[in-house]
Design a protein around this motif. Structure first.
Motif, mmCIF file in Angstrom:
data_model
loop_
_atom_site.group_PDB
_atom_site.id
_atom_site.type_symbol
_atom_site.label_atom_id
_atom_site.label_comp_id
_atom_site.label_asym_id
_atom_site.label_seq_id
_atom_site.Cartn_x
_atom_site.Cartn_y
_atom_site.Cartn_z
ATOM 1 N N TYR A 5 6.899 -41.709 -17.950
ATOM 2 C CA TYR A 5 6.554 -40.297 -18.137
ATOM 3 C C TYR A 5 5.739 -39.853 -16.933
ATOM 4 N N GLU A 25 12.421 -35.483 -22.500
ATOM 5 C CA GLU A 25 11.777 -36.478 -23.353
ATOM 6 C C GLU A 25 10.277 -36.323 -23.169
ATOM 7 N N GLY A 27 6.384 -37.393 -24.113
ATOM 8 C CA GLY A 27 5.632 -38.520 -24.637
ATOM 9 C C GLY A 27 4.527 -38.913 -23.675
ATOM 10 N N CYS A 34 6.542 -44.175 -28.322
ATOM 11 C CA CYS A 34 7.371 -43.924 -27.134
ATOM 12 C C CYS A 34 7.954 -45.229 -26.603
ATOM 13 N N LYS A 55 11.532 -36.951 -18.059
ATOM 14 C CA LYS A 55 10.588 -37.714 -18.876
ATOM 15 C C LYS A 55 9.209 -37.121 -18.619
ATOM 16 N N TRP A 73 5.268 -37.619 -30.597
ATOM 17 C CA TRP A 73 5.934 -38.310 -29.487
ATOM 18 C C TRP A 73 6.671 -39.523 -29.999
ATOM 19 N N PRO A 74 7.719 -39.916 -29.353
ATOM 20 C CA PRO A 74 8.452 -39.105 -28.395
ATOM 21 C C PRO A 74 9.273 -38.039 -29.106
ATOM 22 N N ARG A 90 10.709 -39.208 -32.668
ATOM 23 C CA ARG A 90 10.475 -40.634 -32.925
ATOM 24 C C ARG A 90 11.731 -41.387 -33.344
#
Length: 108
Positions: A5, A25, A27, A34, A55, A73-74, A90
């Protein structure tokens, strides 16, 4: 597929203007949920190399996550031409993630 991330995130206007298939995505690198989602994501992402993967490190005050109402998250948001088509929160099953990918990047 991205593996970390990153705090750098596109602006919402950039996301809305995206063409083609993309996945956001949200997180954090230290988040246990995650980390648990990474193996199924990697399995489901295979064959979808043309899907842009963002990400995004999320947290309080992060505008992109707030604009998508991310709470847990995620959170994976699947986009087609900048429009949300599917959302998973999730996910732990590769089959669930693969089904979302199929909605934005159907098999040839």
């Amino acid at each position: 597929m991205k593996t970390r991330y990153t705090p750098e995130a596109p602006q919402r206007a950039e996301v809305d203007a995206l063409r083609g298939a993309a996945m956001l995505e949200f997180g954090a690198n230290w988040c246990g949920h995650c980390m648990a989602a990474q193996a199924p994501l990697e399995q489901a992402y295979a064959g979808h190399d043309s899907v842009a993967h963002y990400k995004v490190e999320d947290g309080p005050g992060r505008p992109l996550g707030r604009s998508f109402r991310v709470k847990l998250w995620p959170t994976m948001i699947f986009l087609r031409d900048g429009q949300e088509v599917a959302r998973l929160v999730r996910p732990l099953k590769a089959s669930d993630i693969a089904a979302a990918f199929a909605q934005i990047d159907p098999p040839a």
